[in-house]
Structures are given as C-alpha cells and as structure tokens.
Design a protein around this motif. Sequence first.
Motif, PDB file in Angstrom:
ATOM      1  N   LYS A  32      14.130  16.205 -10.708  1.00 40.66           N
ATOM      2  CA  LYS A  32      13.994  15.022  -9.860  1.00 40.66           C
ATOM      3  C   LYS A  32      12.525  14.811  -9.498  1.00 40.66           C
ATOM      4  O   LYS A  32      11.791  15.768  -9.252  1.00 40.66           O
ATOM      5  CB  LYS A  32      14.818  15.182  -8.563  1.00 40.66           C
ATOM      6  N   LYS A  33      12.119  13.558  -9.464  1.00 43.33           N
ATOM      7  CA  LYS A  33      10.744  13.231  -9.039  1.00 43.33           C
ATOM      8  C   LYS A  33      10.771  13.117  -7.516  1.00 43.33           C
ATOM      9  O   LYS A  33      11.532  12.319  -6.957  1.00 43.33           O
ATOM     10  CB  LYS A  33      10.321  11.904  -9.666  1.00 43.33           C
ATOM     11  N   VAL A  34       9.963  13.922  -6.832  1.00 39.41           N
ATOM     12  CA  VAL A  34      10.057  14.066  -5.374  1.00 39.41           C
ATOM     13  C   VAL A  34       8.698  13.852  -4.704  1.00 39.41           C
ATOM     14  O   VAL A  34       7.671  14.334  -5.184  1.00 39.41           O
ATOM     15  CB  VAL A  34      10.591  15.472  -4.990  1.00 39.41           C
ATOM     16  N   LEU A  35       8.728  13.134  -3.582  1.00 37.99           N
ATOM     17  CA  LEU A  35       7.562  13.041  -2.690  1.00 37.99           C
ATOM     18  C   LEU A  35       7.968  13.634  -1.352  1.00 37.99           C
ATOM     19  O   LEU A  35       8.948  13.199  -0.738  1.00 37.99           O
ATOM     20  CB  LEU A  35       7.146  11.585  -2.481  1.00 37.99           C
ATOM     21  N   LEU A  36       7.228  14.639  -0.904  1.00 45.69           N
ATOM     22  CA  LEU A  36       7.457  15.219   0.419  1.00 45.69           C
ATOM     23  C   LEU A  36       6.432  14.612   1.386  1.00 45.69           C
ATOM     24  O   LEU A  36       5.230  14.689   1.137  1.00 45.69           O
ATOM     25  CB  LEU A  36       7.321  16.744   0.368  1.00 45.69           C
ATOM     26  N   ILE A  37       6.916  14.010   2.460  1.00 49.65           N
ATOM     27  CA  ILE A  37       6.038  13.438   3.484  1.00 49.65           C
ATOM     28  C   ILE A  37       6.014  14.382   4.687  1.00 49.65           C
ATOM     29  O   ILE A  37       7.052  14.651   5.293  1.00 49.65           O
ATOM     30  CB  ILE A  37       6.522  12.037   3.926  1.00 49.65           C
ATOM     31  N   ASP A  38       4.838  14.891   5.005  1.00 50.90           N
ATOM     32  CA  ASP A  38       4.681  15.803   6.151  1.00 50.90           C
ATOM     33  C   ASP A  38       4.333  14.990   7.391  1.00 50.90           C
ATOM     34  O   ASP A  38       3.195  14.570   7.578  1.00 50.90           O
ATOM     35  CB  ASP A  38       3.588  16.831   5.848  1.00 50.90           C
ATOM     36  N   MET A  39       5.325  14.796   8.258  1.00 51.96           N
ATOM     37  CA  MET A  39       5.141  13.987   9.474  1.00 51.96           C
ATOM     38  C   MET A  39       4.859  14.841  10.702  1.00 51.96           C
ATOM     39  O   MET A  39       4.823  14.327  11.820  1.00 51.96           O
ATOM     40  CB  MET A  39       6.391  13.134   9.728  1.00 51.96           C
ATOM     41  N   LEU A  64      -0.108   5.594   8.463  1.00 51.00           N
ATOM     42  CA  LEU A  64       0.546   5.058   9.669  1.00 51.00           C
ATOM     43  C   LEU A  64      -0.378   4.175  10.502  1.00 51.00           C
ATOM     44  O   LEU A  64       0.016   3.103  10.967  1.00 51.00           O
ATOM     45  CB  LEU A  64       1.048   6.211  10.548  1.00 51.00           C
ATOM     46  N   ILE A  65      -1.606   4.609  10.694  1.00 49.71           N
ATOM     47  CA  ILE A  65      -2.515   3.928  11.618  1.00 49.71           C
ATOM     48  C   ILE A  65      -3.400   2.901  10.913  1.00 49.71           C
ATOM     49  O   ILE A  65      -3.616   1.797  11.426  1.00 49.71           O
ATOM     50  CB  ILE A  65      -3.402   4.953  12.372  1.00 49.71           C
ATOM     51  N   ASP A  66      -3.902   3.243   9.723  1.00 52.14           N
ATOM     52  CA  ASP A  66      -4.825   2.343   9.017  1.00 52.14           C
ATOM     53  C   ASP A  66      -4.139   1.467   7.978  1.00 52.14           C
ATOM     54  O   ASP A  66      -4.784   0.603   7.376  1.00 52.14           O
ATOM     55  CB  ASP A  66      -5.932   3.165   8.329  1.00 52.14           C
ATOM     56  N   GLY A  67      -2.849   1.732   7.729  1.00 53.25           N
ATOM     57  CA  GLY A  67      -2.118   0.927   6.755  1.00 53.25           C
ATOM     58  C   GLY A  67      -2.482   1.216   5.311  1.00 53.25           C
ATOM     59  O   GLY A  67      -2.290   0.377   4.431  1.00 53.25           O
ATOM     60  N   GLU A  68      -3.014   2.415   5.038  1.00 53.00           N
ATOM     61  CA  GLU A  68      -3.392   2.754   3.665  1.00 53.00           C
ATOM     62  C   GLU A  68      -2.153   2.950   2.786  1.00 53.00           C
ATOM     63  O   GLU A  68      -1.076   3.295   3.268  1.00 53.00           O
ATOM     64  CB  GLU A  68      -4.257   4.021   3.651  1.00 53.00           C
ATOM     65  N   ASP A  69      -2.336   2.750   1.491  1.00 50.49           N
ATOM     66  CA  ASP A  69      -1.243   2.876   0.534  1.00 50.49           C
ATOM     67  C   ASP A  69      -0.923   4.352   0.308  1.00 50.49           C
ATOM     68  O   ASP A  69      -1.833   5.175   0.119  1.00 50.49           O
ATOM     69  CB  ASP A  69      -1.658   2.225  -0.792  1.00 50.49           C
ATOM     70  N   ILE A  70       0.373   4.678   0.299  1.00 51.72           N
ATOM     71  CA  ILE A  70       0.788   6.059   0.075  1.00 51.72           C
ATOM     72  C   ILE A  70       0.253   6.592  -1.253  1.00 51.72           C
ATOM     73  O   ILE A  70      -0.150   7.756  -1.358  1.00 51.72           O
ATOM     74  CB  ILE A  70       2.336   6.184   0.132  1.00 51.72           C
ATOM     75  N   LYS A  71       0.215   5.746  -2.269  1.00 52.77           N
ATOM     76  CA  LYS A  71      -0.266   6.176  -3.592  1.00 52.77           C
ATOM     77  C   LYS A  71      -1.703   6.682  -3.536  1.00 52.77           C
ATOM     78  O   LYS A  71      -2.094   7.562  -4.307  1.00 52.77           O
ATOM     79  CB  LYS A  71      -0.194   5.014  -4.579  1.00 52.77           C
ATOM     80  N   GLU A  72      -2.486   6.121  -2.625  1.00 53.92           N
ATOM     81  CA  GLU A  72      -3.900   6.494  -2.525  1.00 53.92           C
ATOM     82  C   GLU A  72      -4.107   7.785  -1.739  1.00 53.92           C
ATOM     83  O   GLU A  72      -5.179   8.393  -1.800  1.00 53.92           O
ATOM     84  CB  GLU A  72      -4.694   5.363  -1.850  1.00 53.92           C
ATOM     85  N   VAL A  73      -3.096   8.196  -0.998  1.00 53.96           N
ATOM     86  CA  VAL A  73      -3.249   9.349  -0.100  1.00 53.96           C
ATOM     87  C   VAL A  73      -2.458  10.568  -0.582  1.00 53.96           C
ATOM     88  O   VAL A  73      -2.840  11.703  -0.324  1.00 53.96           O
ATOM     89  CB  VAL A  73      -2.819   8.971   1.342  1.00 53.96           C
ATOM     90  N   SER A  74      -1.358  10.338  -1.295  1.00 53.64           N
ATOM     91  CA  SER A  74      -0.510  11.450  -1.734  1.00 53.64           C
ATOM     92  C   SER A  74      -1.233  12.308  -2.783  1.00 53.64           C
ATOM     93  O   SER A  74      -2.127  11.836  -3.491  1.00 53.64           O
ATOM     94  CB  SER A  74       0.819  10.940  -2.285  1.00 53.64           C
ATOM     95  N   LEU A  75      -0.826  13.566  -2.868  1.00 54.85           N
ATOM     96  CA  LEU A  75      -1.457  14.541  -3.760  1.00 54.85           C
ATOM     97  C   LEU A  75      -0.412  15.220  -4.637  1.00 54.85           C
ATOM     98  O   LEU A  75       0.737  15.386  -4.225  1.00 54.85           O
ATOM     99  CB  LEU A  75      -2.176  15.620  -2.932  1.00 54.85           C
ATOM    100  N   LEU A  82       6.616  17.287  -8.105  1.00 55.30           N
ATOM    101  CA  LEU A  82       6.559  17.294  -6.643  1.00 55.30           C
ATOM    102  C   LEU A  82       5.183  16.846  -6.143  1.00 55.30           C
ATOM    103  O   LEU A  82       4.176  17.500  -6.420  1.00 55.30           O
ATOM    104  CB  LEU A  82       6.882  18.694  -6.090  1.00 55.30           C
ATOM    105  N   ASP A  83       5.154  15.737  -5.415  1.00 57.73           N
ATOM    106  CA  ASP A  83       3.942  15.261  -4.739  1.00 57.73           C
ATOM    107  C   ASP A  83       4.096  15.455  -3.243  1.00 57.73           C
ATOM    108  O   ASP A  83       5.214  15.608  -2.734  1.00 57.73           O
ATOM    109  CB  ASP A  83       3.713  13.766  -5.023  1.00 57.73           C
ATOM    110  N   ILE A  84       2.982  15.430  -2.538  1.00 53.34           N
ATOM    111  CA  ILE A  84       3.029  15.537  -1.073  1.00 53.34           C
ATOM    112  C   ILE A  84       2.125  14.487  -0.438  1.00 53.34           C
ATOM    113  O   ILE A  84       1.030  14.207  -0.941  1.00 53.34           O
ATOM    114  CB  ILE A  84       2.629  16.952  -0.593  1.00 53.34           C
TER     115      ILE A  84
END
Length: 255
Positions: A32-39, A64-75, A82-84
């Motif tokens: 499965k292709k997975v993104l884990l979001i650490d909140m 959350l605060i600056d409205g940046e794209d998840i694609k630009e921040v995830s690793l 598995l991405d985070i």
Amino acid sequence: MGKVIAFSNQKGGVGKTTTCVNMSAYLATLGKKVLLIDMDAQGNATTGLGFDKSQLEKSIYNVLIDGEDIKEVSLKTGIENLDILPSSIDLAGAEVELVQLKNRDKRLSEAVEKIKDDYDYITIDCPPSLGLLTINALAASDGAIIPIQSEYYALEGLSQLINTVKLVSRINKNLKVEGVVLTMYDNRALVSRQISAEIRKFFGKKVFDTVIPRNIRVSEAPSHGVPVMLHDPKCAGARAYLAITQEFIEREEAK
C-alpha cells in the motif's frame, strides 16, 4: 482515492504513536502507498522513522499555518511506499495560531484533499489531547483507530474521546470509529483480561482480534529510528503488528 485514518486517544502512553508508525510501515510493505502525518508537537513518529526534527526545514506546521502544499513538505522514509509529513517543535504554538485563522478546524482537511489520490492510506498520529490539532485530524479523516492500553486508567476519558468523535462528525459526516487496538497486553495479568473484556463489551466487533503485547523490542525500536519490523522482525511485538495490519486490510477488503 486514499482513505484517511486518525490514530487518536487523548490519554498519553497508550501506544498510539507506536501503533500508527508500525501499522503504517506494515501497510507499506504489504504494497500500500502510505503517507503518515505527524500531528503531534512531540514529533515521536518523525523521530521514530529516523528524522531529526531540529534539522527539518519544513513540517506540518507550514501546511497548517502557511497553507503550503503537502507534496512540497512530505519526505520519503527508508521504507518503500511510506512517506511522512513530519512534525516539528513549531507545532506547539499552532493551536494558538489556528484560533485566528479562517476554517481553523478544516485546515488539514483542505490540504489532504489535494493529495488523496496519491496514496492508498493516509495515517495521522494525533496529539494526546482534544485540542484544535486533534479536531483538524479527525475532521480530515474517514475513520479513527483508537489504541487503548489494557489497564484501568485507559477506560477513564474514553467517553470523552467518543463524544469528541461525535462532535467532529457534525462537520465531517464520514467520521466513525474504525477500530480499537488493545495495546501493552499482558495475558498473565488478571486486570489486562478484565479490561480487555470491558472494552470488547463496549466496542463489540470494532475491537481487533489481534492484541499488541508488552514487548521490549517494540519499545527499543524508536531509539534506533526505525519501526519494529526493521529492528527485530521476529519478536512478538513485530508479529502482532503485522497480524493486526493484515486484519485491518482484510476488514477493508470485506467492506
């Protein structure tokens, strides 16, 4: 379109992050292709997957605060599929900043909607509280998985969490309790068996058949920056997390 699952329990120390990290890792290894979001501002899921929070340029805070794209921040993690989306200490002040923003309870939901098609599952490690970060996570989710420690105090506050799920379902009609995971289970302890029976009576079939035992190898894994499958794949904890992930997939496929 990916399914979003929040791992939530406002009580700390119940194995919430451990369950989120290990189930996410096993979902990825099972194809499965997975993104884990650490909140969580503590960032334990981030460090548990080998990242140094102090070295990160951007995190979930910027989404959350600056409205940046998840694609630009995830690793990408060291595990294929598995991405985070990592956390950082900046997230500690996000609760206060969110209060002043438009759509403060749907900031994550709006960001996740843009990348849902890229993943099979998006897992969210919620903070151990019922504040705006957790509400954002639940508002963005299709379901919640609740890890519960097999001890008496774990039952306290459970009704509060269920009430929060009900409240958030007013703004997110898809939200429901997806499953309940019994963690840190000790079959030799009478209290573990008693609490397990109470939880199964309360939640019924939502409780996974697989229980997660107390296991030192599971506890050690985060200090090495890896999930338990890479630390000791044959230990009891690793076998349990693989089994519960397979059980979760079987439930999903049966729907």
